[in-house]
Design an enzyme around this catalytic site. Sequence first.
Site, PDB file in Angstrom:
ATOM      1  N   THR A  10      12.561 -12.652  -1.631  1.00 61.58           N
ATOM      2  CA  THR A  10      12.187 -11.258  -1.899  1.00 61.58           C
ATOM      3  C   THR A  10      10.685 -11.078  -1.663  1.00 61.58           C
ATOM      4  OG1 THR A  10      11.648 -11.433  -4.265  1.00 61.58           O
ATOM      5  CG2 THR A  10      13.992 -11.129  -3.686  1.00 61.58           C
ATOM      6  N   TYR A 153       0.317  -6.584 -15.594  1.00 63.25           N
ATOM      7  CA  TYR A 153       0.605  -7.646 -14.627  1.00 63.25           C
ATOM      8  C   TYR A 153       0.631  -9.012 -15.323  1.00 63.25           C
ATOM      9  CZ  TYR A 153      -0.012 -10.594 -10.476  1.00 63.25           C
ATOM     10  OH  TYR A 153       0.134 -11.546  -9.494  1.00 63.25           O
TER      11      TYR A 153
HETATM   12  N1  LIG Z   1      -2.147 -12.647  -3.860  1.00 56.53           N
HETATM   13  C1  LIG Z   1      -2.521 -13.218  -4.990  1.00 56.53           C
HETATM   14  O1  LIG Z   1      -3.699 -13.508  -5.194  1.00 56.53           O
HETATM   15  C2  LIG Z   1      -1.481 -13.520  -6.028  1.00 56.53           C
HETATM   16  C3  LIG Z   1      -1.893 -14.237  -7.150  1.00 56.53           C
HETATM   17  C4  LIG Z   1      -0.958 -14.544  -8.114  1.00 56.53           C
HETATM   18  C5  LIG Z   1       0.358 -14.144  -7.960  1.00 56.53           C
HETATM   19  N2  LIG Z   1       0.739 -13.437  -6.866  1.00 56.53           N
HETATM   20  C6  LIG Z   1       2.135 -13.043  -6.742  1.00 56.53           C
HETATM   21  O2  LIG Z   1       2.662 -13.448  -5.492  1.00 56.53           O
HETATM   22  C7  LIG Z   1       3.782 -12.622  -5.168  1.00 56.53           C
HETATM   23  C8  LIG Z   1       3.628 -12.133  -3.730  1.00 56.53           C
HETATM   24  O3  LIG Z   1       2.548 -11.194  -3.685  1.00 56.53           O
HETATM   25  P1  LIG Z   1       1.519 -11.126  -2.477  1.00 56.53           P
HETATM   26  O4  LIG Z   1       0.200 -11.483  -3.005  1.00 56.53           O
HETATM   27  O5  LIG Z   1       2.051 -11.847  -1.304  1.00 56.53           O
HETATM   28  O6  LIG Z   1       1.488  -9.537  -2.270  1.00 56.53           O
HETATM   29  P2  LIG Z   1       2.002  -8.605  -1.094  1.00 56.53           P
HETATM   30  O7  LIG Z   1       1.702  -7.220  -1.550  1.00 56.53           O
HETATM   31  O8  LIG Z   1       1.428  -9.060   0.190  1.00 56.53           O
HETATM   32  O9  LIG Z   1       3.576  -8.845  -1.064  1.00 56.53           O
HETATM   33  C9  LIG Z   1       4.426  -8.291  -2.051  1.00 56.53           C
HETATM   34  C10 LIG Z   1       5.679  -7.791  -1.362  1.00 56.53           C
HETATM   35  O10 LIG Z   1       6.595  -7.323  -2.386  1.00 56.53           O
HETATM   36  C11 LIG Z   1       7.219  -6.150  -1.899  1.00 56.53           C
HETATM   37  N3  LIG Z   1       7.709  -5.320  -3.012  1.00 56.53           N
HETATM   38  C12 LIG Z   1       6.978  -4.639  -3.919  1.00 56.53           C
HETATM   39  N4  LIG Z   1       7.781  -3.944  -4.734  1.00 56.53           N
HETATM   40  C13 LIG Z   1       9.059  -4.203  -4.349  1.00 56.53           C
HETATM   41  C14 LIG Z   1      10.326  -3.766  -4.811  1.00 56.53           C
HETATM   42  N5  LIG Z   1      10.448  -2.919  -5.827  1.00 56.53           N
HETATM   43  N6  LIG Z   1      11.442  -4.218  -4.179  1.00 56.53           N
HETATM   44  C15 LIG Z   1      11.320  -5.091  -3.120  1.00 56.53           C
HETATM   45  N7  LIG Z   1      10.142  -5.515  -2.637  1.00 56.53           N
HETATM   46  C16 LIG Z   1       9.019  -5.077  -3.250  1.00 56.53           C
HETATM   47  C17 LIG Z   1       6.110  -5.433  -1.116  1.00 56.53           C
HETATM   48  O11 LIG Z   1       6.641  -4.460  -0.225  1.00 56.53           O
HETATM   49  C18 LIG Z   1       5.422  -6.599  -0.427  1.00 56.53           C
HETATM   50  O12 LIG Z   1       5.963  -6.846   0.854  1.00 56.53           O
HETATM   51  C19 LIG Z   1       3.784 -11.493  -6.196  1.00 56.53           C
HETATM   52  O13 LIG Z   1       4.738 -11.796  -7.206  1.00 56.53           O
HETATM   53  C20 LIG Z   1       2.397 -11.550  -6.770  1.00 56.53           C
HETATM   54  O14 LIG Z   1       2.331 -11.028  -8.074  1.00 56.53           O
HETATM   55  C21 LIG Z   1      -0.154 -13.113  -5.887  1.00 56.53           C
END
Ligand SMILES: NC(=O)c1ccc[n+]([C@@H]2O[C@H](COP(=O)([O-])OP(=O)(O)OC[C@H]3O[C@@H](n4cnc5c(N)ncnc54)[C@H](O)[C@@H]3O)[C@@H](O)[C@H]2O)c1
Length: 266
Positions: A10, A153
């Site tokens: 996802t 968050y």
């Molecule tokens: N980037 C960071 O620094 C970081 C740090 C800690 C945790 N995370 C976690 O990593 C995971 C990936 O995030 P990322 O950083 O790659 O961000 P990102 O925004 O690049 O990717 C997140 C994806 O989730 C999708 N999404 C959002 N809401 C949705 C929904 N309701 N249904 C289906 N898809 C949905 C978005 O369209 C997007 O493609 C997340 O859980 C985020 O919280 C990221």
Amino acid sequence: MNTDHVAIVTGAGSGISRAAAIRLAQDGAPVALLDIAADAVAKTRAHIEEMGGTAIDIAVDITDHAAVTQAVTEVQHALGTPRVLLNGAGIIVRKDLLHTTPDDWDRVLRVNLTGSYNLLSVVVPLMAAAGGGSIIQIASTAAHLGGHGYPSYTASKGAILALTRQLAGELAKDHIRINSISPGAVRTGINRDSFADERVHTAMTSAIPLGRIGEPDDLAGVVAFLAGPDSRYVTGIDIPVDGGLISKINLGSDKAYNTFDQTGGR
Ligand SMILES: NC(=O)c1ccc[n+]([C@@H]2O[C@H](COP(=O)([O-])OP(=O)(O)OC[C@H]3O[C@@H](n4cnc5c(N)ncnc54)[C@H](O)[C@@H]3O)[C@@H](O)[C@H]2O)c1
């Protein structure tokens, strides 16, 4: 799990999940790419197909349980039973407690926590019937350390850590392992704008022992490890992938650490 088992990812339209899906496909897994962003997830599928991999893309809002059920049925028909699940979709609302509205709170918890539950509740019975599987949840270093200005968050990610520990015991009898990864600061859609601010960038890179912001590919190998057979005896743990951020905080601070004599004297 074998690396050629069907995987559901996802959030595969962007960032960490996109990189992980590409890596799983490179390792031989047929991957089902789920994301609310239809165009983005179609691009990930096209990229995987260009590489010679197998993928389908499904536009779905993971907060909608009925839509998730339908999406997983589609995956089964197209690729077979999923034996790997990466719960990677997530959002952040950068507001401190008193600016966080009830709607903000609800939206973040619904995507980051209920969204994960929705996939788990539909996929786990299928994995169990197929003989087992591996689930990877994405938490955050914020769940360990607290964050700055996004309590909804941090609360959602703390709940992911707790849920993962809870389910490790519950799912073991069905040969399903469940672990989480806590990314630190990774350059993706949810924070690219923040890191573009020079002050934030400098503060972050100086706080990270490895001295740089992470890239989505830095996470992909850890996802592949947790998905695959090399982690067959690993369940219920969290792996921080954070350039050392958590370890540094555990030391107290650089200043405290550097007061120790490093030359062998006492
Ligand atoms: N980037 C960071 O620094 C970081 C740090 C800690 C945790 N995370 C976690 O990593 C995971 C990936 O995030 P990322 O950083 O790659 O961000 P990102 O925004 O690049 O990717 C997140 C994806 O989730 C999708 N999404 C959002 N809401 C949705 C929904 N309701 N249904 C289906 N898809 C949905 C978005 O369209 C997007 O493609 C997340 O859980 C985020 O919280 C990221």
